[in-house]
Design a protein around this motif. Structure first.
Motif, PDB file in Angstrom:
ATOM      1  N   TYR A 363      72.965 142.215  64.875  1.00 34.49           N
ATOM      2  CA  TYR A 363      73.245 143.337  63.974  1.00 34.49           C
ATOM      3  C   TYR A 363      72.092 144.335  63.923  1.00 34.49           C
ATOM      4  O   TYR A 363      72.309 145.550  63.930  1.00 34.49           O
ATOM      5  CB  TYR A 363      73.534 142.781  62.574  1.00 34.49           C
ATOM      6  N   VAL A 364      70.849 143.838  63.859  1.00 32.21           N
ATOM      7  CA  VAL A 364      69.710 144.741  63.664  1.00 32.21           C
ATOM      8  C   VAL A 364      69.273 145.426  64.961  1.00 32.21           C
ATOM      9  O   VAL A 364      68.558 146.438  64.913  1.00 32.21           O
ATOM     10  CB  VAL A 364      68.504 143.981  63.062  1.00 32.21           C
ATOM     11  N   GLU A 365      69.675 144.926  66.118  1.00 35.83           N
ATOM     12  CA  GLU A 365      69.150 145.440  67.380  1.00 35.83           C
ATOM     13  C   GLU A 365      69.384 146.935  67.571  1.00 35.83           C
ATOM     14  O   GLU A 365      68.440 147.670  67.910  1.00 35.83           O
ATOM     15  CB  GLU A 365      69.733 144.648  68.555  1.00 35.83           C
ATOM     16  N   PRO A 366      70.604 147.471  67.345  1.00 38.19           N
ATOM     17  CA  PRO A 366      70.774 148.923  67.525  1.00 38.19           C
ATOM     18  C   PRO A 366      69.956 149.750  66.538  1.00 38.19           C
ATOM     19  O   PRO A 366      69.472 150.837  66.883  1.00 38.19           O
ATOM     20  CB  PRO A 366      72.286 149.132  67.330  1.00 38.19           C
ATOM     21  N   PHE A 367      69.774 149.244  65.315  1.00 38.66           N
ATOM     22  CA  PHE A 367      68.963 149.973  64.331  1.00 38.66           C
ATOM     23  C   PHE A 367      67.498 149.990  64.746  1.00 38.66           C
ATOM     24  O   PHE A 367      66.797 151.008  64.577  1.00 38.66           O
ATOM     25  CB  PHE A 367      69.110 149.318  62.947  1.00 38.66           C
ATOM     26  N   LEU A 368      67.010 148.881  65.288  1.00 37.75           N
ATOM     27  CA  LEU A 368      65.623 148.832  65.737  1.00 37.75           C
ATOM     28  C   LEU A 368      65.397 149.714  66.955  1.00 37.75           C
ATOM     29  O   LEU A 368      64.315 150.304  67.114  1.00 37.75           O
ATOM     30  CB  LEU A 368      65.240 147.381  66.069  1.00 37.75           C
ATOM     31  N   GLU A 369      66.389 149.837  67.826  1.00 31.39           N
ATOM     32  CA  GLU A 369      66.249 150.707  68.997  1.00 31.39           C
ATOM     33  C   GLU A 369      66.204 152.168  68.589  1.00 31.39           C
ATOM     34  O   GLU A 369      65.485 152.970  69.195  1.00 31.39           O
ATOM     35  CB  GLU A 369      67.409 150.456  69.963  1.00 31.39           C
ATOM     36  N   SER A 470      82.248 127.911  73.746  1.00 30.85           N
ATOM     37  CA  SER A 470      81.878 128.954  72.789  1.00 30.85           C
ATOM     38  C   SER A 470      80.369 129.201  72.786  1.00 30.85           C
ATOM     39  O   SER A 470      79.917 130.355  72.813  1.00 30.85           O
ATOM     40  CB  SER A 470      82.354 128.566  71.382  1.00 30.85           C
ATOM     41  N   MET A 471      79.589 128.135  72.769  1.00 29.22           N
ATOM     42  CA  MET A 471      78.137 128.291  72.738  1.00 29.22           C
ATOM     43  C   MET A 471      77.590 128.830  74.060  1.00 29.22           C
ATOM     44  O   MET A 471      76.583 129.542  74.093  1.00 29.22           O
ATOM     45  CB  MET A 471      77.465 126.961  72.409  1.00 29.22           C
ATOM     46  N   SER A 472      78.269 128.524  75.162  1.00 31.80           N
ATOM     47  CA  SER A 472      77.822 129.040  76.457  1.00 31.80           C
ATOM     48  C   SER A 472      77.936 130.561  76.510  1.00 31.80           C
ATOM     49  O   SER A 472      77.161 131.228  77.221  1.00 31.80           O
ATOM     50  CB  SER A 472      78.655 128.409  77.584  1.00 31.80           C
ATOM     51  N   LEU A 473      78.876 131.122  75.769  1.00 35.76           N
ATOM     52  CA  LEU A 473      79.095 132.571  75.786  1.00 35.76           C
ATOM     53  C   LEU A 473      78.146 133.329  74.866  1.00 35.76           C
ATOM     54  O   LEU A 473      78.110 134.565  74.914  1.00 35.76           O
ATOM     55  CB  LEU A 473      80.543 132.882  75.403  1.00 35.76           C
ATOM     56  N   THR A 474      77.392 132.625  74.027  1.00 35.48           N
ATOM     57  CA  THR A 474      76.518 133.325  73.077  1.00 35.48           C
ATOM     58  C   THR A 474      75.431 134.139  73.769  1.00 35.48           C
ATOM     59  O   THR A 474      74.950 135.131  73.208  1.00 35.48           O
ATOM     60  CB  THR A 474      75.857 132.319  72.119  1.00 35.48           C
ATOM     61  N   VAL A 475      75.028 133.732  74.968  1.00 37.48           N
ATOM     62  CA  VAL A 475      73.964 134.462  75.662  1.00 37.48           C
ATOM     63  C   VAL A 475      74.481 135.760  76.276  1.00 37.48           C
ATOM     64  O   VAL A 475      73.691 136.595  76.734  1.00 37.48           O
ATOM     65  CB  VAL A 475      73.323 133.595  76.764  1.00 37.48           C
ATOM     66  N   PHE A 476      75.808 135.952  76.285  1.00 39.61           N
ATOM     67  CA  PHE A 476      76.371 137.133  76.931  1.00 39.61           C
ATOM     68  C   PHE A 476      76.875 138.182  75.940  1.00 39.61           C
ATOM     69  O   PHE A 476      76.897 139.368  76.279  1.00 39.61           O
ATOM     70  CB  PHE A 476      77.534 136.729  77.847  1.00 39.61           C
ATOM     71  N   LYS A 586      60.361 137.275  70.061  1.00 37.36           N
ATOM     72  CA  LYS A 586      59.582 138.507  69.952  1.00 37.36           C
ATOM     73  C   LYS A 586      59.223 138.723  68.490  1.00 37.36           C
ATOM     74  O   LYS A 586      59.867 138.154  67.602  1.00 37.36           O
ATOM     75  CB  LYS A 586      60.390 139.689  70.485  1.00 37.36           C
ATOM     76  N   PRO A 587      58.211 139.523  68.214  1.00 36.62           N
ATOM     77  CA  PRO A 587      57.822 139.755  66.815  1.00 36.62           C
ATOM     78  C   PRO A 587      58.978 140.335  66.010  1.00 36.62           C
ATOM     79  O   PRO A 587      59.852 141.010  66.535  1.00 36.62           O
ATOM     80  CB  PRO A 587      56.672 140.772  66.937  1.00 36.62           C
ATOM     81  N   ARG A 588      58.980 140.032  64.724  1.00 37.35           N
ATOM     82  CA  ARG A 588      60.022 140.522  63.825  1.00 37.35           C
ATOM     83  C   ARG A 588      60.038 142.045  63.846  1.00 37.35           C
ATOM     84  O   ARG A 588      59.004 142.698  63.733  1.00 37.35           O
ATOM     85  CB  ARG A 588      59.765 140.024  62.399  1.00 37.35           C
ATOM     86  N   GLY A 589      61.239 142.605  64.016  1.00 34.76           N
ATOM     87  CA  GLY A 589      61.387 144.049  64.095  1.00 34.76           C
ATOM     88  C   GLY A 589      61.379 144.585  65.517  1.00 34.76           C
ATOM     89  O   GLY A 589      61.463 145.787  65.708  1.00 34.76           O
ATOM     90  N   THR A 590      61.279 143.707  66.512  1.00 33.38           N
ATOM     91  CA  THR A 590      61.290 144.134  67.921  1.00 33.38           C
ATOM     92  C   THR A 590      62.672 143.858  68.513  1.00 33.38           C
ATOM     93  O   THR A 590      63.168 142.735  68.431  1.00 33.38           O
ATOM     94  CB  THR A 590      60.234 143.369  68.733  1.00 33.38           C
ATOM     95  N   PRO A 591      63.347 144.848  69.106  1.00 35.61           N
ATOM     96  CA  PRO A 591      64.679 144.630  69.681  1.00 35.61           C
ATOM     97  C   PRO A 591      64.618 143.761  70.940  1.00 35.61           C
ATOM     98  O   PRO A 591      63.568 143.627  71.570  1.00 35.61           O
ATOM     99  CB  PRO A 591      65.167 146.046  70.008  1.00 35.61           C
ATOM    100  N   GLY A 592      65.775 143.155  71.279  1.00 35.50           N
ATOM    101  CA  GLY A 592      65.872 142.378  72.505  1.00 35.50           C
ATOM    102  C   GLY A 592      65.494 140.919  72.366  1.00 35.50           C
ATOM    103  O   GLY A 592      65.256 140.240  73.371  1.00 35.50           O
ATOM    104  N   ASP A 593      65.467 140.391  71.151  1.00 37.57           N
ATOM    105  CA  ASP A 593      65.128 138.982  70.942  1.00 37.57           C
ATOM    106  C   ASP A 593      66.417 138.147  71.011  1.00 37.57           C
ATOM    107  O   ASP A 593      67.252 138.190  70.105  1.00 37.57           O
ATOM    108  CB  ASP A 593      64.459 138.797  69.583  1.00 37.57           C
ATOM    109  N   HIS A 594      66.602 137.396  72.093  1.00 34.03           N
ATOM    110  CA  HIS A 594      67.793 136.561  72.277  1.00 34.03           C
ATOM    111  C   HIS A 594      67.436 135.085  72.365  1.00 34.03           C
ATOM    112  O   HIS A 594      68.169 134.289  72.971  1.00 34.03           O
ATOM    113  CB  HIS A 594      68.542 136.985  73.545  1.00 34.03           C
ATOM    114  N   SER A 595      66.336 134.716  71.763  1.00 32.34           N
ATOM    115  CA  SER A 595      65.880 133.327  71.851  1.00 32.34           C
ATOM    116  C   SER A 595      66.841 132.359  71.168  1.00 32.34           C
ATOM    117  O   SER A 595      67.050 131.227  71.642  1.00 32.34           O
ATOM    118  CB  SER A 595      64.484 133.190  71.237  1.00 32.34           C
ATOM    119  N   ILE A 596      67.453 132.780  70.065  1.00 30.73           N
ATOM    120  CA  ILE A 596      68.383 131.889  69.358  1.00 30.73           C
ATOM    121  C   ILE A 596      69.613 131.623  70.216  1.00 30.73           C
ATOM    122  O   ILE A 596      70.128 130.495  70.257  1.00 30.73           O
ATOM    123  CB  ILE A 596      68.777 132.492  67.999  1.00 30.73           C
ATOM    124  N   ALA A 597      70.101 132.642  70.936  1.00 31.98           N
ATOM    125  CA  ALA A 597      71.271 132.454  71.800  1.00 31.98           C
ATOM    126  C   ALA A 597      70.984 131.426  72.892  1.00 31.98           C
ATOM    127  O   ALA A 597      71.861 130.624  73.250  1.00 31.98           O
ATOM    128  CB  ALA A 597      71.675 133.784  72.418  1.00 31.98           C
TER     129      ALA A 597
END
Length: 673
Positions: A363-369, A470-476, A586-597
């Motif tokens: 959700y936050v990624e487009p706002f951070l970009e 379902s979980m395999s698709l989270t990275v995409f 990545k640090p909080r507030g930095t876009p592109g963090d997909h570590s949870i996926a």
């Protein structure tokens, strides 16, 4: 073959002699002679004495020497009561407490991680904090199970732990929610600046401590409630009781996630000035109310009838050494389920704890970009909104899970009831005294909904495969809507996870414990070894009842071991998640963090492995004879007892008819309490 009837040299009465070979003890086993009313009169027997020594396994022999509780205590009637088919209202009141507990869990799952991150904790350290859950589950639940097994309070052995755990949960919720104010105010008395780094670190440390206390308290409640459900539901309704518990869990999830999605400070600001404070207050009230309902309206079996607790109760260390020995002698189905749970929960744990953060990152990624230079205050506001969006995804997840719990039981073919207990009243239709009643009444409308061959085990296995995809698709996925759909789909898996393993284990334990009680009542001076029922996985040859009871672990211990198979892999998942976060976050507030996926996708692989182990579980495992059902039907000899010396599979048709009758009485009506 010689006639089974031989004349007694003293009275001329016929006696039944066992024609089977002698057991390990080398002696031939005989059944006590048949006594007539005339003999009773001659020997001074009263009718009441004869009743006390009735051979039915539903009645206690009331033999002398039982100094812990008298023969006139009414326990015989109590045994009958706890074998009767219960109504839907009874199952609701029995399981409503686990719904209140799930409200508390949902608050911790959906808002715990964002709350800790808002205090300044990093993702990698936050992952290590959540070891509190599996650690407390591994240590607390088995020990609480043992303590409650040995509790001998007249009003129940599980209720004291339900009450104590509830008080601890409420206290820790309130302390955790107000940690910043409590710690800041206390250090402020010594002149510390609330904005200083030392105060912030102190707040984080105290909050982490309260997370551990909270998890230990919640696990105490959960251990007691699960054993409470197992004890109070009759063996033939364990599947129905656990299905109802799963539904209550779904309702609790929905209440918790709806509360997390709406803006509570605007509605119930008097409970606290933040969302988390209000959620903790609501969860505490809900838990208290539901626990009170269950303990007031549901009566437990009097534990004093189990005899005095062991005098040499183990300490904490020796108890866990005993636990590892108990793992080796788990009932066969329970052992297989534990293997499944160990694999599955490596994947379930990240999904439960990081879903709201996963949705929030998308959700936050487009706002951070668009605005990479947000102030800390703007970031806090953005991430608070992101947490609410993530909580909405969990709400969809809960609705899917509840819908599955509501409708799937009607589609699943009832498992063969291989150890059927007496069929009692069928709600709304009067007593059903025989299997023939089912055919006479005709098919229920529920029978037409059943999908042939679609058993609970197969539904559980298919749901695990769905989780993997379902979980395999989270990275995409890169949109909130698509991610919400994936999380919603795994609600089906979660529904079966809350239902299937508990139903399989509870049915096995409950039937075994019912047979153990039948053994104990059968062990009177007038009963011989031939009369003792055989327990699946336990042989009575060369053992007396005391030895069998000592070698058979009680429900609380077995459920504790099962919970260890759930909690231990969560430690693996937590450590693995921390490593992945350390590498990819990545640090909080930095876009592109997909570590949870990445963590979610890797967890799906272990769940796929668990589906293979589910495939190895039997739908209709071989069991011993049915001493209770056979005694009711007047059978003199029973397959699977010492007479036959082997186990057998009950005829499928008879088993299925019993299962269908129980199913209809559990789900199809009977709304009277």
């Amino acid at each position: 073959m010689p006639s089974p009837l031989a004349q007694s040299s003293e009275s001329g009465r016929p006696s039944v002699e066992d024609t089977q070979p002698a057991g390990k003890s080398g002696r031939k086993k005989t059944v006590s002679p048949i006594r007539t009313p005339k003999d009773d009169a001659q020997n001074g027997h009263r009718q009441g004495d004869d009743d006390n020594n009735e051979h039915s396994p539903l009645l206690s022999p009331g033999h002398e020497g039982d100094a812990f509780i008298g023969r006139d205590s009414g326990l015989d009637h109590q045994e009958d009561e706890f074998q009767k088919t219960k109504s839907v209202w009874y199952l609701i009141l029995l399981t409503i407490s686990i719904g209140g507990l799930q409200v508390a869990w949902s608050v911790e799952l959906s808002n715990g991680s964002p709350y800790l991150l808002s205090l300044g904790l990093s993702k990698s350290l936050m992952a290590l904090v959540w070891i509190a859950g599996p650690l407390s589950g591994t240590l607390v639940q088995p020990y609480i199970g043992m303590l409650s097994d040995n509790c001998r309070i007249s009003w129940g052995k599980r209720k004291p732990f339900m009450i104590a755990g509830t008080l601890g949960t409420v206290a820790s919720f309130m302390a955790l929610a107000w940690t910043k104010e409590i710690v800041g105010g206390f250090l402020g008395l010594f002149g510390a600046d609330p904005a200083s780094e030392g105060v912030k670190v102190s707040i984080i440390v105290v909050a982490v401590i309260w997370v551990y206390v909270l998890d230990f308290a919640i696990n105490t409640v959960q251990a007691a409630i699960r054993a409470f459900i197992l004890d109070c539901a009759p063996p033939h309704q364990q599947e129905a009781a656990n299905s109802m518990a799963s539904r209550m869990t779904g309702v609790g999830n929905i209440i918790g996630y709806v509360a997390g999605y709406i803006n509570l400070p605007e509605i119930v600001g008097f409970l606290g000035d933040t969302q988390f404070k209000d959620l903790c207050a609501i969860a505490s009230v809900g838990l208290i109310i539901t626990i009170i309902i269950s303990i007031v309206f549901i009566r437990e079996r009097d534990p004093r009838g189990d005899g005095p607790p062991p005098r040499d109760q183990p300490g904490v260390l020796s108890f866990f050494l005993k636990i590892f020995k108990s793992i080796k002698r788990l009932p066969p189905q329970t052992k297989k389920v534990c293997i499944v749970q160990f694999c599955a929960w490596v994947g379930f744990f990240p999904m439960l704890f990081y879903t709201s953060s996963y949705i929030g990152e998308i959700y936050v990624e487009p706002f951070l970009e668009e605005n990479p230079n947000m102030t800390p205050e703007e970031l806090d506001k953005l991430y608070e909104q992101a947490t609410r969006v993530g909580t909405f995804a969990l709400l969809i997840f809960s609705i899917t899970s509840l819908a599955t719990n509501l409708f799937l039981p009607f589609l699943i073919a009832p498992s063969f009831d291989t150890q059927p207990l007496p069929i009692t009243d069928v709600a709304g239709e009067g007593p059903a005294t025989s299997i023939k009643d089912l055919g006479e009444r005709g098919k229920s409308w529920l029978d037409y909904l059943v999908i042939p061959g679609f058993t609970l085990r197969r539904a559980w296995m298919y749901s695990q495969i769905l989780f993997f995809f379902s979980m395999s698709l989270t990275v995409f996925v890169r949109t909130v809507a698509a991610a919400t759909v994936l999380i919603g789909l795994v609600g089906i898996t979660w529904a079966l996870t809350l239902w299937a393993p508990w139903a399989i284990i509870s049915a096995e334990i409950s039937k075994r414990d019912a047979l153990l009680r039948a053994q104990k009542r059968a062990a009177s001076p007038s009963r011989h070894d031939d009369d003792l029922p055989t327990i699946d996985g336990y042989s009575d040859e060369g053992h007396d009842v005391t030895v069998v009871e000592e070698e058979s672990d009680k429900a609380g211990v077995i459920l504790g071991i099962h919970n260890m198979s759930i909690a231990a892999p969560q430690i693996i998942a937590t450590v693995g998640s921390s490593i992945i976060f350390k590498i990819f976050q990545k640090p909080r507030g930095t876009p592109g963090d997909h570590s949870i996926a990445i963590v979610l996708a890797l967890g799906g692989i272990t769940v796929l492995l668990s589906a293979w182990f589910i495939h190895r579980i039997e739908d209709n495992p071989p069991v011993s004879g049915d001493p209770i059902g056979d005694a009711e039907e007047g059978e003199a000899s029973r397959p699977g007892t010492a007479h036959s010396g082997h186990q057998y599979d009950e005829p499928p048709r008879r088993s299925m008819e019993r299962a269908q009758l129980v199913r209809n009485s559990s789900f199809g009506g009977g709304l009277e309490y």
